[in-house]
Design a protein around this motif. Structure first.
Motif, PDB file in Angstrom:
ATOM      1  N   GLY A 774       0.823  -1.208   0.000  1.00 41.48           N
ATOM      2  CA  GLY A 774       0.000   0.000   0.000  1.00 41.48           C
ATOM      3  C   GLY A 774       0.854   1.252   0.000  1.00 41.48           C
ATOM      4  O   GLY A 774       0.592   2.203  -0.750  1.00 41.48           O
ATOM      5  N   ALA A 775       1.904   1.256   0.800  1.00 36.58           N
ATOM      6  CA  ALA A 775       2.799   2.418   0.849  1.00 36.58           C
ATOM      7  C   ALA A 775       3.518   2.604  -0.482  1.00 36.58           C
ATOM      8  O   ALA A 775       3.723   3.733  -0.957  1.00 36.58           O
ATOM      9  CB  ALA A 775       3.804   2.248   1.982  1.00 36.58           C
ATOM     10  N   PHE A 776       3.913   1.501  -1.116  1.00 40.55           N
ATOM     11  CA  PHE A 776       4.592   1.530  -2.417  1.00 40.55           C
ATOM     12  C   PHE A 776       3.701   2.188  -3.473  1.00 40.55           C
ATOM     13  O   PHE A 776       4.159   2.997  -4.279  1.00 40.55           O
ATOM     14  CB  PHE A 776       4.936   0.091  -2.812  1.00 40.55           C
ATOM     15  CG  PHE A 776       5.703  -0.035  -4.102  1.00 40.55           C
ATOM     16  CD1 PHE A 776       7.071   0.171  -4.139  1.00 40.55           C
ATOM     17  CD2 PHE A 776       5.050  -0.359  -5.277  1.00 40.55           C
ATOM     18  CE1 PHE A 776       7.777   0.049  -5.322  1.00 40.55           C
ATOM     19  CE2 PHE A 776       5.740  -0.485  -6.473  1.00 40.55           C
ATOM     20  CZ  PHE A 776       7.117  -0.279  -6.495  1.00 40.55           C
ATOM     21  N   LYS A 777       2.421   1.839  -3.444  1.00 39.35           N
ATOM     22  CA  LYS A 777       1.494   2.396  -4.436  1.00 39.35           C
ATOM     23  C   LYS A 777       1.089   3.823  -4.086  1.00 39.35           C
ATOM     24  O   LYS A 777       1.111   4.723  -4.932  1.00 39.35           O
ATOM     25  CB  LYS A 777       0.239   1.514  -4.531  1.00 39.35           C
ATOM     26  CG  LYS A 777       0.511   0.142  -5.138  1.00 39.35           C
ATOM     27  CD  LYS A 777      -0.732  -0.734  -5.124  1.00 39.35           C
ATOM     28  CE  LYS A 777      -0.452  -2.098  -5.741  1.00 39.35           C
ATOM     29  NZ  LYS A 777      -1.641  -2.981  -5.676  1.00 39.35           N
ATOM     30  N   GLU A 778       0.728   4.025  -2.834  1.00 41.32           N
ATOM     31  CA  GLU A 778       0.234   5.338  -2.429  1.00 41.32           C
ATOM     32  C   GLU A 778       1.352   6.369  -2.358  1.00 41.32           C
ATOM     33  O   GLU A 778       1.112   7.569  -2.499  1.00 41.32           O
ATOM     34  CB  GLU A 778      -0.484   5.236  -1.086  1.00 41.32           C
ATOM     35  CG  GLU A 778      -1.772   4.429  -1.158  1.00 41.32           C
ATOM     36  CD  GLU A 778      -2.404   4.234   0.204  1.00 41.32           C
ATOM     37  OE1 GLU A 778      -2.018   4.964   1.145  1.00 41.32           O
ATOM     38  OE2 GLU A 778      -3.275   3.365   0.326  1.00 41.32           O
ATOM     39  N   GLY A 779       2.578   5.907  -2.124  1.00 44.88           N
ATOM     40  CA  GLY A 779       3.705   6.831  -2.022  1.00 44.88           C
ATOM     41  C   GLY A 779       4.245   7.283  -3.360  1.00 44.88           C
ATOM     42  O   GLY A 779       5.196   8.066  -3.418  1.00 44.88           O
ATOM     43  N   GLY A 780       3.672   6.770  -4.437  1.00 44.31           N
ATOM     44  CA  GLY A 780       4.097   7.197  -5.764  1.00 44.31           C
ATOM     45  C   GLY A 780       5.203   6.358  -6.366  1.00 44.31           C
ATOM     46  O   GLY A 780       5.619   6.599  -7.505  1.00 44.31           O
ATOM     47  N   CYS A 781       5.693   5.326  -5.637  1.00 42.89           N
ATOM     48  CA  CYS A 781       6.787   4.492  -6.155  1.00 42.89           C
ATOM     49  C   CYS A 781       6.381   3.803  -7.456  1.00 42.89           C
ATOM     50  O   CYS A 781       7.193   3.642  -8.377  1.00 42.89           O
ATOM     51  CB  CYS A 781       7.191   3.434  -5.133  1.00 42.89           C
ATOM     52  SG  CYS A 781       7.509   4.102  -3.485  1.00 42.89           S
ATOM     53  N   SER A 782       5.103   3.355  -7.503  1.00 44.85           N
ATOM     54  CA  SER A 782       4.651   2.581  -8.662  1.00 44.85           C
ATOM     55  C   SER A 782       4.539   3.439  -9.916  1.00 44.85           C
ATOM     56  O   SER A 782       4.312   2.918 -11.012  1.00 44.85           O
ATOM     57  CB  SER A 782       3.296   1.927  -8.363  1.00 44.85           C
ATOM     58  OG  SER A 782       2.334   2.908  -8.006  1.00 44.85           O
ATOM     59  N   GLY A 783       4.706   4.748  -9.780  1.00 42.38           N
ATOM     60  CA  GLY A 783       4.688   5.602 -10.959  1.00 42.38           C
ATOM     61  C   GLY A 783       5.896   5.359 -11.852  1.00 42.38           C
ATOM     62  O   GLY A 783       5.843   5.567 -13.065  1.00 42.38           O
ATOM     63  N   CYS A 784       7.024   4.931 -11.264  1.00 40.96           N
ATOM     64  CA  CYS A 784       8.240   4.683 -12.044  1.00 40.96           C
ATOM     65  C   CYS A 784       8.676   3.226 -12.007  1.00 40.96           C
ATOM     66  O   CYS A 784       9.314   2.746 -12.941  1.00 40.96           O
ATOM     67  CB  CYS A 784       9.388   5.549 -11.521  1.00 40.96           C
ATOM     68  SG  CYS A 784       9.130   7.322 -11.782  1.00 40.96           S
ATOM     69  N   HIS A 785       8.357   2.525 -10.915  1.00 41.90           N
ATOM     70  CA  HIS A 785       8.820   1.149 -10.748  1.00 41.90           C
ATOM     71  C   HIS A 785       7.662   0.180 -10.908  1.00 41.90           C
ATOM     72  O   HIS A 785       6.638   0.302 -10.225  1.00 41.90           O
ATOM     73  CB  HIS A 785       9.439   0.958  -9.349  1.00 41.90           C
ATOM     74  CG  HIS A 785      10.603   1.854  -9.086  1.00 41.90           C
ATOM     75  ND1 HIS A 785      11.850   1.639  -9.627  1.00 41.90           N
ATOM     76  CD2 HIS A 785      10.698   2.994  -8.341  1.00 41.90           C
ATOM     77  CE1 HIS A 785      12.679   2.588  -9.217  1.00 41.90           C
ATOM     78  NE2 HIS A 785      12.004   3.431  -8.445  1.00 41.90           N
ATOM     79  N   VAL A 786       7.818  -0.774 -11.800  1.00 43.02           N
ATOM     80  CA  VAL A 786       6.810  -1.808 -12.027  1.00 43.02           C
ATOM     81  C   VAL A 786       7.424  -3.144 -11.658  1.00 43.02           C
ATOM     82  O   VAL A 786       8.519  -3.484 -12.132  1.00 43.02           O
ATOM     83  CB  VAL A 786       6.341  -1.823 -13.498  1.00 43.02           C
ATOM     84  CG1 VAL A 786       5.323  -2.935 -13.717  1.00 43.02           C
ATOM     85  CG2 VAL A 786       5.768  -0.469 -13.871  1.00 43.02           C
TER      86      VAL A 786
END
Length: 864
Positions: A774-786
């Motif tokens: 949840g933190a990975f997605k909500e923190g914006g990490c998933s915007g660059c890392h898949v």
């Protein structure tokens, strides 16, 4: 020593938990202070909050009032889920715009007149042994005396029937305990025929009644030919309830205007409301519907009016099937308790609730103990001998709904703006709660069934006044959620309804509703049968029969087939559109510009539109539901030419901006790109096959979608190769582009199938890993890392194996990215991606949880 270490670990864990709790409590207090919330407000919010993806416990089906629709929302969240189109056209769903839904609406024509609105009032759920079974919902239209059937398998209106006798029907719909009949009681008395009679003929020729619509549960259809109506005096019948348990086979309908007053302000008479409220009591109608149903089978017991069977008053009386009992002045609600012994009647102009005892009623009937007859010859039972008792509740007692505990009922007080909790057996009040404002109906969960659940209650209020942001003189209605799970009732939530007046609601446990998520391919959802125009992929074609054009079309991400349709001006056009998606929630919409057409086509559905091509021109058509990355490209042209005209035009020559050599180079580029995409697709299929995707139905549906698209690639590539060999490089490029689109569509479905399969097969996440995701997605990490792919940044799979003291390194990097930018490895990454990671301001707990998530990713790396 071990015991000491264990003790130390326990103490540390306890301190950490305490620290986290203190931090959470501090944040909680900060939010309360910032928003000006009391502790009671915060607790109420927690009681109704549903995290993303978590479902509600109950469905609520509320009438849409003047919208002619049914509103569906969840409890306790009060999130609106759907508007079910019933008596009124609704464009998003295409209801009233496509041919099939128009046919449903036209079933509701009254005396040959199109009626395109309704005033929905009382929803009723189908029952088995008096318990809601979740199969069907019924709703009435007060303004036009109609009943609609809604199939809860698809949440679609499947039938509308018009009452051939009544002009209005506030009292509908109500069902018998096994849904043998749907009861619809008349409201405003009028001649049962369609003839004119003056008001002076009111007592002699105006009538009320109750219609018993025979329902076939297996077919999901009302059977008018097996239905009948009980004629009643013109007492303005109101609400109805069917008996259950010991009163099964009986029905109860209250009324107002036993005075038979007709008003006439314009003639100098007192208004209707004054004349029809003179008497101290009105009449509760009590009738044996099982006996009436047998009587209706014999032609000598009925008269036929407007091709409908009617049991006259005298026949019902002669057969001991109809009786009257005095009831509260101007009553409104009548409700049978769960075991069928007690009938509660409320009175708008009486502060008392009256509780009737069916055993006492039946004893008087069996002993033929009557106090007299009304002017129509109906036996009248003694009020006092019929009562279990009365209790003073307050002003404006309108309706009742039963609680889970034996003897508990909740009542609405319109004038006092309150809900009252009381005991109808011991005639004792337990609690009151104020609502906002002027409550009409109320609905405790499954509170009208033989198995009420309690827990929550909905107050359907008539006024909102100051509850919401102002939106002009027309305020929304207000449905309020009340917690009735404890001894004291607590108001939890206000839900504004900007649709119409939600008059009444019916609720049911979510576990009892089992809707389909897609239709069997080619279904007409209005009939639940295969559609005559069912068209599968590859079967698309256009047929002309005289001046009638038949188009058999399909829709799938991301094209409509056919893409060009040419007709003559004046042609009749019938278009069958099948959504050939198998994936859930892949709805497509269809419209042709300037033609007032809209269709919503759910997966597997076939829809039909009929119109006349009466204007010349070129009209784009397109998918109205954003369905994929290539949604804007999902379009075509509807061309209408005038056969009487000679068009002076010539085919536009192809523009050749590129030389043959440049075209060949372009062709090589796209084929190379397609080969690379093909390798991705092949890898996806291999993964799905290796991990037995076909074993999982939901995954397999997506896999079948991918295979369907994949099967279309080879023909396009063969045509492209042929065009290339013929030096037709432009067509070769276009055909390879088409093959690429099919590859992308294949990859889209296959990737979704893979992601779903991974979540099915991967090891369960720990609580920390879930928080980390949840933190990975909500923190914006998933915007660059898949995960599993290189995107705008490197793949995070294996990140914990790339560095010494990897967990510490990752924690430091996330906490302060700049601290690592000068490391040689990071310099190369920054140069390659031309991007530096920003500081997302993660706290220590979030970072710890993200690392746990990365561990889970590495553990399941084979799936990514």
């Amino acid at each position: 020593m071990k015991k000491y270490v264990w003790l130390m670990y326990s103490m540390i864990a306890g301190w950490l938990f305490l620290a986290q709790s203190i931090e959470a409590q501090s944040k909680f207090q900060d939010v309360m202070q910032q928003r000006g919330l009391s502790e009671q407000d915060a607790i109420a919010a927690l009681k109704v909050y549903q995290p993303s993806g978590k479902h509600d416990e109950y469905y609520v089906f509320a009438s849409g009032g003047q919208s002619g629709q049914v509103l569906v929302y969840g409890v306790p969240s009060m999130r609106i889920l759907k508007y079910i189109s019933v008596f009124t056209p609704e464009p998003w769903q295409g209801y009233g715009f496509d041919t099939d839904s128009k046919e449903i609406l036209r079933e509701g024509n009254v005396r040959g007149r199109e009626i395109n609105w309704g005033d929905t009032h009382h929803p009723a759920l189908s029952e088995t042994n008096g318990v809601y079974d979740g199969q069907y919902l019924f709703i009435n239209d007060k303004a036009n005396a109609r009943i609609a059937v809604i199939n809860l398998k698809y949440f679609e209106t499947s039938q509308i029937v018009v009452n051939p006798l009544f002009k209005s029907d506030h009292g509908g719909a109500f069902v018998t305990p096994n849904t043998e009949y749907i009861l619809e009681s008349c409201q405003y008395a009028a001649p049962l025929t369609n003839d004119y009679y003056p008001m002076e003929a009111y007592q002699d020729t105006y009538r009320g009644g109750v219609t018993f619509w025979k329902f076939d549960k297996e077919k999901g259809r009302i059977l008018p030919e097996e239905s009948f109506t009980l004629e009643l005096p013109p007492y303005m019948q109101d609400l109805t309830d069917a008996g259950k348990g010991i009163s099964d086979g009986w029905g109860f309908t209250n009324s107002f205007n036993s005075e038979l007053y007709t008003g006439g302000i314009e003639k100098g008479f007192p208004p209707f409301e004054a004349g029809c409220s003179r008497s101290d009591t009105d009449y509760l109608h009590v009738y044996n519907w099982k006996k009436l149903a047998e009587l209706a089978k014999d032609a000598k017991n009925v008269k036929i009016i407007n091709n409908h069977k009617v049991i006259p008053i005298d026949v019902a009386v002669k057969n001991n099937a109809l009786f009257l009992i005095p009831e509260n002045k101007s009553p409104h609600g009548v409700d049978v308790n769960p075991n069928g012994q007690y009938i509660i009647v409320s009175g708008k102009l009486d502060t008392h609730a009256s509780v009737y005892d069916f055993k006492k009623i039946l004893q008087q009937i069996d002993n033929k103990e009557f106090v007299g007859k009304d002017s129509y010859g109906i036996p009248i039972l003694d009020l006092k001998k019929s009562l279990h008792g009365q209790l003073e509740l307050g002003l404006g007692h309108l309706h009742n709904s039963f609680g889970k505990e034996d003897g508990i009922v909740y009542s609405s007080l319109y004038v006092d703006s309150q809900i009252v909790k009381w005991d109808y057996k011991n005639l004792k009040i337990y609690d009151r709660v104020n609502i906002h404002y002027n409550v009409g109906h109320l609905e405790a969960m499954e509170g009208k069934s033989a198995d009420p659940q309690g827990k929550y209650l909905i107050a359907l209020n008539k006024l909102a006044i100051d509850r919401f942001l102002p939106v002009g003189p027309l305020h929304p209605q207000n449905n309020q959620l009340i917690d009735i799970g404890d001894k004291k009732m607590e108001l939890l939530y206000d839900l504004p309804i900007p649709l119409g007046e939600p008059h009444q609601a019916a609720s049911i446990r979510a576990s009892k509703i089992h809707p389909e998520v897609r239709y069997p391919m080619g279904t007409n959802p209005k009939t639940n049968q295969p559609h005559i125009g069912k068209t599968l992929a590859g079967e698309e074609h256009i047929v002309r029969k005289g001046d009638h054009m038949y188009i058999y079309a399909t829709m799938v991400r991301s094209h409509i087939n056919p893409e060009h349709i040419t007709v003559n001006k004046g042609d009749k056009v019938t278009m069958y559109i099948t959504n050939v998606e198998r994936a859930e929630d892949e709805t497509h919409g269809f419209t042709i510009d300037h033609h007032d057409i809209h269709v919503s086509v759910e997966p597997g559905e076939t829809a039909q539109i009929d119109f006349v091509a009466d204007i010349e021109g070129v009209f784009p058509y397109y998918c109205t539901e954003f369905c994929s990355a290539l949604h804007l490209e999902m379009m075509g042209y509807f061309l209408v030419k005038d056969p009487k005209k000679d068009y002076d035009w010539s085919q536009k020559s192809k523009i050749k901006n590129l030389s043959p050599a440049e075209l060949q180079e372009e062709y090589k580029k796209i084929t190379a790109n397609n080969e690379a995409t093909q390798r991705v697709v092949d890898a996806l299929f291999a993964f799905l096959k290796e991990n037995q995707a076909s074993k999982y139905p939901t995954v397999n549906n997506l896999l079948e979608d991918a295979k369907d698209q994949y099967a279309k690639i080879l023909p396009e590539k063969e045509k492209a190769t042929k065009a290339y060999k013929e030096n037709n490089f432009e067509n070769a490029i276009l055909l390879e582009n088409m093959a690429w689109q099919y590859l992308i569509k294949t990859a889209d479905s296959a990737i979704r199938a893979k992601d779903l399969l991974v979540n099915t097969l991967a090891s369960p996440k720990s609580a920390a890993a879930k928080r980390g995701e949840g933190a990975f997605k909500e923190g914006g990490c998933s915007g660059c890392h898949v995960v599993g792919k290189v995107s705008s940044g490197p793949d995070v799979t294996g990140v914990l194996k790339r560095h010494k003291n990897a967990e510490q390194w990752v924690a430091e990097y996330v906490k302060n990215p700049e601290s690592k930018f000068q490391e040689p490895y990071m310099k190369k990454l920054i140069e390659f991606f031309n991007l530096k990671m920003p500081n997302q301001n993660m706290n220590d707990q979030e970072i710890t949880d993200i690392i746990e998530y990365f561990k889970w990713v590495d553990k399941n790396a084979d799936f990514f």
